[in-house]
Design an enzyme around this catalytic site. Sequence first.
Site, PDB file in Angstrom:
ATOM      1  N   HIS A 272      -2.426  -5.276  -6.683  1.00 20.94           N
ATOM      2  CA  HIS A 272      -3.796  -4.782  -6.721  1.00 20.94           C
ATOM      3  C   HIS A 272      -4.636  -5.549  -5.720  1.00 20.94           C
ATOM      4  O   HIS A 272      -4.420  -6.744  -5.533  1.00 20.94           O
ATOM      5  CB  HIS A 272      -4.391  -4.954  -8.131  1.00 20.94           C
ATOM      6  CG  HIS A 272      -5.562  -4.079  -8.357  1.00 20.94           C
ATOM      7  ND1 HIS A 272      -6.837  -4.435  -7.975  1.00 20.94           N
ATOM      8  CD2 HIS A 272      -5.655  -2.851  -8.909  1.00 20.94           C
ATOM      9  CE1 HIS A 272      -7.658  -3.458  -8.283  1.00 20.94           C
ATOM     10  NE2 HIS A 272      -6.980  -2.478  -8.846  1.00 20.94           N
ATOM     11  N   ASP A 329      -1.380   1.513 -13.688  1.00 22.87           N
ATOM     12  CA  ASP A 329      -0.520   2.689 -13.544  1.00 22.87           C
ATOM     13  C   ASP A 329       0.931   2.457 -13.949  1.00 22.87           C
ATOM     14  O   ASP A 329       1.721   3.391 -13.976  1.00 22.87           O
ATOM     15  CB  ASP A 329      -0.544   3.177 -12.079  1.00 22.87           C
ATOM     16  CG  ASP A 329      -1.909   3.696 -11.679  1.00 22.87           C
ATOM     17  OD1 ASP A 329      -2.514   4.420 -12.475  1.00 22.87           O
ATOM     18  OD2 ASP A 329      -2.372   3.370 -10.571  1.00 22.87           O
TER      19      ASP A 329
HETATM   20  N1  CMC Z   1       5.540  -3.782  -3.886  1.00 29.74           N
HETATM   21  C1  CMC Z   1       6.004  -4.628  -2.950  1.00 29.74           C
HETATM   22  N2  CMC Z   1       5.223  -5.408  -2.180  1.00 29.74           N
HETATM   23  C2  CMC Z   1       3.901  -5.308  -2.363  1.00 29.74           C
HETATM   24  C3  CMC Z   1       3.338  -4.453  -3.333  1.00 29.74           C
HETATM   25  C4  CMC Z   1       4.218  -3.667  -4.108  1.00 29.74           C
HETATM   26  N3  CMC Z   1       3.732  -2.838  -5.037  1.00 29.74           N
HETATM   27  N4  CMC Z   1       2.004  -4.549  -3.303  1.00 29.74           N
HETATM   28  C5  CMC Z   1       1.721  -5.460  -2.341  1.00 29.74           C
HETATM   29  N5  CMC Z   1       2.879  -5.926  -1.772  1.00 29.74           N
HETATM   30  C6  CMC Z   1       2.999  -6.963  -0.748  1.00 29.74           C
HETATM   31  C7  CMC Z   1       2.638  -6.425   0.630  1.00 29.74           C
HETATM   32  O1  CMC Z   1       3.778  -5.937   1.291  1.00 29.74           O
HETATM   33  C8  CMC Z   1       2.065  -7.668   1.280  1.00 29.74           C
HETATM   34  O2  CMC Z   1       3.135  -8.503   1.647  1.00 29.74           O
HETATM   35  P1  CMC Z   1       3.026  -9.444   2.967  1.00 29.74           P
HETATM   36  O3  CMC Z   1       1.940 -10.421   2.675  1.00 29.74           O
HETATM   37  O4  CMC Z   1       4.367 -10.029   3.113  1.00 29.74           O
HETATM   38  O5  CMC Z   1       2.686  -8.524   4.107  1.00 29.74           O
HETATM   39  C9  CMC Z   1       1.331  -8.360   0.139  1.00 29.74           C
HETATM   40  O6  CMC Z   1       2.027  -7.962  -1.037  1.00 29.74           O
HETATM   41  C10 CMC Z   1      -0.140  -7.983   0.030  1.00 29.74           C
HETATM   42  O7  CMC Z   1      -0.206  -6.567  -0.081  1.00 29.74           O
HETATM   43  P2  CMC Z   1      -1.288  -5.659   0.606  1.00 29.74           P
HETATM   44  O8  CMC Z   1      -0.671  -4.334   0.910  1.00 29.74           O
HETATM   45  O9  CMC Z   1      -1.927  -6.406   1.755  1.00 29.74           O
HETATM   46  O10 CMC Z   1      -2.339  -5.572  -0.554  1.00 29.74           O
HETATM   47  P3  CMC Z   1      -3.527  -4.517  -0.655  1.00 29.74           P
HETATM   48  O11 CMC Z   1      -4.601  -5.182  -1.430  1.00 29.74           O
HETATM   49  O12 CMC Z   1      -3.882  -3.993   0.682  1.00 29.74           O
HETATM   50  O13 CMC Z   1      -2.887  -3.301  -1.479  1.00 29.74           O
HETATM   51  C11 CMC Z   1      -2.140  -1.984  -3.304  1.00 29.74           C
HETATM   52  C12 CMC Z   1      -3.068  -3.121  -2.844  1.00 29.74           C
HETATM   53  C13 CMC Z   1      -2.478  -1.613  -4.720  1.00 29.74           C
HETATM   54  C14 CMC Z   1      -2.374  -0.770  -2.377  1.00 29.74           C
HETATM   55  C15 CMC Z   1      -0.673  -2.460  -3.184  1.00 29.74           C
HETATM   56  O14 CMC Z   1      -0.457  -3.550  -4.057  1.00 29.74           O
HETATM   57  C16 CMC Z   1       0.324  -1.340  -3.504  1.00 29.74           C
HETATM   58  O15 CMC Z   1       0.673  -0.571  -2.595  1.00 29.74           O
HETATM   59  N6  CMC Z   1       0.783  -1.215  -4.764  1.00 29.74           N
HETATM   60  C17 CMC Z   1       1.652  -0.113  -5.160  1.00 29.74           C
HETATM   61  C18 CMC Z   1       0.818   1.142  -5.411  1.00 29.74           C
HETATM   62  C19 CMC Z   1       0.055   1.032  -6.708  1.00 29.74           C
HETATM   63  O16 CMC Z   1       0.577   0.674  -7.747  1.00 29.74           O
HETATM   64  N7  CMC Z   1      -1.234   1.426  -6.647  1.00 29.74           N
HETATM   65  C20 CMC Z   1      -2.117   1.449  -7.838  1.00 29.74           C
HETATM   66  C21 CMC Z   1      -3.200   0.413  -7.749  1.00 29.74           C
HETATM   67  S1  CMC Z   1      -4.047   0.119  -9.310  1.00 29.74           S
HETATM   68  C22 CMC Z   1      -4.830   1.594  -9.765  1.00 29.74           C
HETATM   69  C23 CMC Z   1      -5.718   2.170  -8.734  1.00 29.74           C
HETATM   70  O17 CMC Z   1      -6.601   1.513  -8.197  1.00 29.74           O
HETATM   71  O18 CMC Z   1      -5.555   3.350  -8.468  1.00 29.74           O
END
Ligand code: CMC
Length: 391
Positions: A272, A329
């Site tokens: 998140h 989720d």
């Molecule tokens: N699985 C694997 N790696 C992950 C995940 C994941 N679910 N989420 C983040 N990471 C890694 C990402 O690859 C990055 O690694 P590195 O530092 O090596 O590059 C690090 O963790 C930070 O991630 P980010 O993508 O920079 O984080 P963000 O804040 O931009 O993204 C997120 C947040 C929710 C989009 C992401 O965690 C994600 O894609 N999660 C899976 C989709 C999901 O469950 N979404 C629902 C969110 S909660 C309800 C809502 O708001 O709708």
Amino acid sequence: RQTGLTSFDPGFVNTASTRSNITFIDGDKGILRYRGYPIEELAEHSSFLETAWLLIYGELPTKEQLDDFTYRVLHHNMVNEDFKRIFDIFPKEAHPMSVMASAVGALSTFYQDSLDPTDPEQVEISTIRLLAKMPVLAAYTLKRSLGEPLLYPDNRLGYVENFLRLAFGTPAEEYELNPVVSKALERLLILHEDHEQNASTSTVRLVGSTQANIFASISAGINALFGPLHGGANEAVLHMLQQISDEGMGIPDFVEKVKNKESGIRLMGFGHRVYKNYDPRAKIVKATAETVLDELGVHDPLLDLAMQLEEVALKDDYFQSRRLYPNVDFYTGVIYKAMGFPTKFFTVLFAIGRLPGWIAQWREQNADPTTKIGRPHQLYLGETERHYPGV
Ligand code: CMC
């Protein structure tokens, strides 16, 4: 090459786009409060409409206020017969989120008397209309996709009960409500009601900042919610669990795949932008999953799989070092599935839940005289001036 920019912040990781009095999140501690009230207390003791009132008007309603609000919402839940034809034009296999975004946008064509954002009475009536009609439109979207007849609402039932009956009832038989299921769904909807400046809420605010009407703004929010990184994650989690199960893949193998960035696979329902601790909503959802499946006598191996996946991921250095925990989720899909909703419909349930937050945020912005149209800058990296051939 460009001057005058003060900051460059892709994904708005570091930028506050607004001031707000509605929702507080402390992502490090895993705290979520609506108007100061902890989410745990609201999920346990409040109702969907009471929490909606709290979000929209700022205080918990008195009994009279809540009765009046409930009456007004329930008495606006009929959908114009002509409007219903909109559900006939979409292919049956259309994604319900696309149908919902279209239907909510189309409400503005039927309610032209409540589109003016500068008129508080019109804002109020469109608030009631949206809350009243959203679950009805959702149920009709589901019914049409199944080729089943559309029912009329029954106002002897409450908000959530009415929705369940419209979604699962048929004209031939009395719909038998399961109070454990409706209580659980109400709790899930409360958990989803607001979440400060997430992507869909920011979209609603951005569209609203142009003084577009509230139906258009919420329709845009539904489209933003659709994506798998946002609300669409609940559907994606179920596909992921199903795939692991179908392929007989070991959980450690799947986790290794996720950790290998080249695979492009994420652990859906994990991570998140704001929570760097266990999402407080996910804790409640997980407990609710066990209650609902127990009540329905469902043993879903996908729930066991999700729990094992959580356990393995939480012990793994990759997830620990990045502070990735289950989000709201991760477990909802298993519950919606047990309730009988098709996987494609899960994100619509999120949208029904999020509606009061979108409305509250739109209204907060709309009532603020300092609001300016949202208009980010860019960093231009393209060509400098050049000339059309021959000029
Ligand atoms: N699985 C694997 N790696 C992950 C995940 C994941 N679910 N989420 C983040 N990471 C890694 C990402 O690859 C990055 O690694 P590195 O530092 O090596 O590059 C690090 O963790 C930070 O991630 P980010 O993508 O920079 O984080 P963000 O804040 O931009 O993204 C997120 C947040 C929710 C989009 C992401 O965690 C994600 O894609 N999660 C899976 C989709 C999901 O469950 N979404 C629902 C969110 S909660 C309800 C809502 O708001 O709708």
